[in-house]
Design a protein around this motif. Structure first.
Motif, PDB file in Angstrom:
ATOM      1  N   GLN A  12       1.185  -1.183   0.057  1.00 33.37           N
ATOM      2  CA  GLN A  12       0.016   0.024   0.316  1.00 33.37           C
ATOM      3  C   GLN A  12       1.083   1.078  -0.034  1.00 33.37           C
ATOM      4  O   GLN A  12       1.763   1.400   1.416  1.00 33.37           O
ATOM      5  CB  GLN A  12      -1.290   0.306   1.256  1.00 33.37           C
ATOM      6  CG  GLN A  12      -2.085  -1.587   1.685  1.00 33.37           C
ATOM      7  CD  GLN A  12      -3.358  -1.190   2.014  1.00 33.37           C
ATOM      8  OE1 GLN A  12      -3.798  -0.566   1.646  1.00 33.37           O
ATOM      9  NE2 GLN A  12      -4.312  -2.208   1.028  1.00 33.37           N
ATOM     10  N   ARG A  13       1.002   2.231  -0.723  1.00 30.82           N
ATOM     11  CA  ARG A  13       1.449   3.073  -1.347  1.00 30.82           C
ATOM     12  C   ARG A  13       0.696   4.965  -0.855  1.00 30.82           C
ATOM     13  O   ARG A  13      -0.547   5.106  -1.164  1.00 30.82           O
ATOM     14  CB  ARG A  13       1.941   3.302  -3.179  1.00 30.82           C
ATOM     15  CG  ARG A  13       2.886   2.293  -2.650  1.00 30.82           C
ATOM     16  CD  ARG A  13       3.797   2.452  -4.464  1.00 30.82           C
ATOM     17  NE  ARG A  13       3.907   1.293  -5.217  1.00 30.82           N
ATOM     18  CZ  ARG A  13       5.220   0.675  -4.599  1.00 30.82           C
ATOM     19  NH1 ARG A  13       5.429   0.988  -3.453  1.00 30.82           N
ATOM     20  NH2 ARG A  13       5.621  -0.572  -5.380  1.00 30.82           N
ATOM     21  N   GLN A  14       1.717   5.746   0.242  1.00 33.19           N
ATOM     22  CA  GLN A  14       1.451   6.887   0.544  1.00 33.19           C
ATOM     23  C   GLN A  14       1.634   7.839  -0.241  1.00 33.19           C
ATOM     24  O   GLN A  14       2.817   7.395  -1.119  1.00 33.19           O
ATOM     25  CB  GLN A  14       0.984   6.846   1.848  1.00 33.19           C
ATOM     26  CG  GLN A  14       0.212   6.099   2.797  1.00 33.19           C
ATOM     27  CD  GLN A  14       0.457   5.865   4.178  1.00 33.19           C
ATOM     28  OE1 GLN A  14       1.749   6.817   4.957  1.00 33.19           O
ATOM     29  NE2 GLN A  14      -0.196   5.136   4.878  1.00 33.19           N
ATOM     30  N   THR A  15       0.898   9.241  -0.120  1.00 39.72           N
ATOM     31  CA  THR A  15       2.136  10.229  -0.627  1.00 39.72           C
ATOM     32  C   THR A  15       2.525  11.243   0.379  1.00 39.72           C
ATOM     33  O   THR A  15       2.224  11.546   1.112  1.00 39.72           O
ATOM     34  CB  THR A  15       1.525  11.058  -2.001  1.00 39.72           C
ATOM     35  OG1 THR A  15       0.150   9.932  -2.496  1.00 39.72           O
ATOM     36  CG2 THR A  15       2.786  11.653  -2.065  1.00 39.72           C
ATOM     37  N   HIS A  16       3.951  11.658   0.420  1.00 42.86           N
ATOM     38  CA  HIS A  16       4.620  12.535   0.918  1.00 42.86           C
ATOM     39  C   HIS A  16       5.100  13.398   0.839  1.00 42.86           C
ATOM     40  O   HIS A  16       5.915  13.027  -0.481  1.00 42.86           O
ATOM     41  CB  HIS A  16       5.799  11.795   2.028  1.00 42.86           C
ATOM     42  CG  HIS A  16       5.734   9.784   2.319  1.00 42.86           C
ATOM     43  ND1 HIS A  16       5.653  10.359   3.998  1.00 42.86           N
ATOM     44  CD2 HIS A  16       5.954   8.647   2.113  1.00 42.86           C
ATOM     45  CE1 HIS A  16       4.808   8.973   4.547  1.00 42.86           C
ATOM     46  NE2 HIS A  16       5.132   7.956   3.140  1.00 42.86           N
ATOM     47  N   THR A  17       4.320  14.448   1.610  1.00 48.20           N
ATOM     48  CA  THR A  17       4.680  16.363   0.517  1.00 48.20           C
ATOM     49  C   THR A  17       6.328  16.644   2.007  1.00 48.20           C
ATOM     50  O   THR A  17       5.963  15.990   2.982  1.00 48.20           O
ATOM     51  CB  THR A  17       3.834  16.819   0.974  1.00 48.20           C
ATOM     52  OG1 THR A  17       3.222  16.275  -0.220  1.00 48.20           O
ATOM     53  CG2 THR A  17       5.237  18.393   0.064  1.00 48.20           C
ATOM     54  N   ILE A  18       6.959  17.191   1.256  1.00 49.79           N
ATOM     55  CA  ILE A  18       8.335  17.490   2.502  1.00 49.79           C
ATOM     56  C   ILE A  18       8.921  19.162   1.769  1.00 49.79           C
ATOM     57  O   ILE A  18       9.293  18.892   0.331  1.00 49.79           O
ATOM     58  CB  ILE A  18       9.937  16.340   2.155  1.00 49.79           C
ATOM     59  CG1 ILE A  18       9.401  15.257   2.239  1.00 49.79           C
ATOM     60  CG2 ILE A  18      10.495  17.185   2.592  1.00 49.79           C
ATOM     61  CD1 ILE A  18      10.391  14.207   2.468  1.00 49.79           C
ATOM     62  N   ASP A  19       9.021  19.374   2.714  1.00 50.71           N
ATOM     63  CA  ASP A  19       9.342  20.863   2.828  1.00 50.71           C
ATOM     64  C   ASP A  19      11.165  20.909   2.087  1.00 50.71           C
ATOM     65  O   ASP A  19      11.407  20.257   3.890  1.00 50.71           O
ATOM     66  CB  ASP A  19       8.644  21.433   3.126  1.00 50.71           C
ATOM     67  CG  ASP A  19       8.396  23.148   2.917  1.00 50.71           C
ATOM     68  OD1 ASP A  19       8.763  23.450   1.861  1.00 50.71           O
ATOM     69  OD2 ASP A  19       8.222  24.559   3.574  1.00 50.71           O
ATOM     70  N   ALA A  20      11.582  21.439   1.541  1.00 50.87           N
ATOM     71  CA  ALA A  20      12.796  21.630   1.701  1.00 50.87           C
ATOM     72  C   ALA A  20      14.021  22.629   1.798  1.00 50.87           C
ATOM     73  O   ALA A  20      14.755  23.415   1.783  1.00 50.87           O
ATOM     74  CB  ALA A  20      12.929  21.392   0.404  1.00 50.87           C
ATOM     75  N   ASN A  21      12.828  23.682   2.536  1.00 55.98           N
ATOM     76  CA  ASN A  21      12.511  24.788   2.898  1.00 55.98           C
ATOM     77  C   ASN A  21      14.050  25.640   4.333  1.00 55.98           C
ATOM     78  O   ASN A  21      13.415  24.447   4.854  1.00 55.98           O
ATOM     79  CB  ASN A  21      12.186  25.715   2.826  1.00 55.98           C
ATOM     80  CG  ASN A  21      11.785  27.580   3.313  1.00 55.98           C
ATOM     81  OD1 ASN A  21      12.814  27.643   3.401  1.00 55.98           O
ATOM     82  ND2 ASN A  21      11.095  28.777   3.535  1.00 55.98           N
ATOM     83  N   GLY A  22      15.196  26.037   3.835  1.00 57.15           N
ATOM     84  CA  GLY A  22      16.151  25.168   4.877  1.00 57.15           C
ATOM     85  C   GLY A  22      16.774  24.634   5.563  1.00 57.15           C
ATOM     86  O   GLY A  22      17.238  23.857   6.087  1.00 57.15           O
ATOM     87  N   LYS A  23      16.379  23.375   4.761  1.00 57.00           N
ATOM     88  CA  LYS A  23      17.268  21.925   5.311  1.00 57.00           C
ATOM     89  C   LYS A  23      18.541  21.562   4.301  1.00 57.00           C
ATOM     90  O   LYS A  23      18.382  22.030   3.224  1.00 57.00           O
ATOM     91  CB  LYS A  23      16.265  20.403   5.115  1.00 57.00           C
ATOM     92  CG  LYS A  23      14.813  21.055   5.342  1.00 57.00           C
ATOM     93  CD  LYS A  23      13.715  19.548   5.509  1.00 57.00           C
ATOM     94  CE  LYS A  23      12.706  19.689   6.395  1.00 57.00           C
ATOM     95  NZ  LYS A  23      12.403  18.034   6.640  1.00 57.00           N
ATOM     96  N   ILE A  24      18.967  20.646   5.200  1.00 62.02           N
ATOM     97  CA  ILE A  24      20.201  20.551   4.879  1.00 62.02           C
ATOM     98  C   ILE A  24      20.396  19.390   3.626  1.00 62.02           C
ATOM     99  O   ILE A  24      19.697  18.706   4.088  1.00 62.02           O
ATOM    100  CB  ILE A  24      21.448  19.820   5.774  1.00 62.02           C
ATOM    101  CG1 ILE A  24      21.575  21.013   6.718  1.00 62.02           C
ATOM    102  CG2 ILE A  24      22.566  20.025   4.748  1.00 62.02           C
ATOM    103  CD1 ILE A  24      22.134  22.454   6.104  1.00 62.02           C
ATOM    104  N   LEU A  25      21.221  20.338   2.450  1.00 62.64           N
ATOM    105  CA  LEU A  25      20.789  18.673   1.306  1.00 62.64           C
ATOM    106  C   LEU A  25      20.600  17.213   1.376  1.00 62.64           C
ATOM    107  O   LEU A  25      19.652  16.436   1.051  1.00 62.64           O
ATOM    108  CB  LEU A  25      21.912  19.055  -0.040  1.00 62.64           C
ATOM    109  CG  LEU A  25      22.242  17.884  -1.788  1.00 62.64           C
ATOM    110  CD1 LEU A  25      20.473  18.210  -2.326  1.00 62.64           C
ATOM    111  CD2 LEU A  25      23.136  18.536  -2.194  1.00 62.64           C
TER     112      LEU A  25
END
Length: 130
Positions: A12-25
């Motif tokens: 079963q797959r879900q969708t994850h949304t991640i905000d990259a604002n200010g995060k280390i690569l």
């Protein structure tokens, strides 16, 4: 006692949304790669693509530590003599910010057919969303 056998039909797959604002690569890429592989699930098996879909927004606002913004290089070659192209992080973040995250995550996935299937579940956007 019986072993719980996971099949491709039962994933079963879900969708994850991640905000990259200010995060280390690098820290962002490891988080995304684990979700794409499915290592965050209790039923993880290494021979199946158990991962979820990941949407990364604000790719143009990702950070790197130290002097990497001036020294980190992205190298490609056209195949022709003299076709070596080198671009530093600062230039790449202006031109193709999506490529930076895709490149970092791809390096953390398996280099097999399974890894190619996993990277297709990643969508990266430079701004808030498309």
């Amino acid at each position: 006692m019986s072993t719980n056998v996971v099949s491709a039909k039962s994933i079963q797959r879900q969708t994850h949304t991640i905000d990259a604002n200010g995060k280390i690569l690098g820290r962002l890429a490891t988080e995304v790669a684990q979700i794409l592989m499915g290592k965050n699930k209790p039923s993880f098996v290494p021979y199946l693509d158990m991962g979820d879909f990941v949407v990364v927004t604000n790719a143009s606002k990702v950070l790197v530590s130290g002097k990497k913004s001036q020294t980190k290089r992205y190298v490609r070659h056209s195949g022709y003599p003299g076709g070596l192209r080198v671009e530093i992080f600062d230039e790449m973040i202006k031109r193709k910010p999506e490529h930076i995250i895709e490149h970092a995550v791809l390096g953390m996935l398996p280099g097999t057919k399974l890894g190619k299937k996993m990277i297709k579940k990643l969508k990266v956007f430079a701004g808030e969303s498309k």
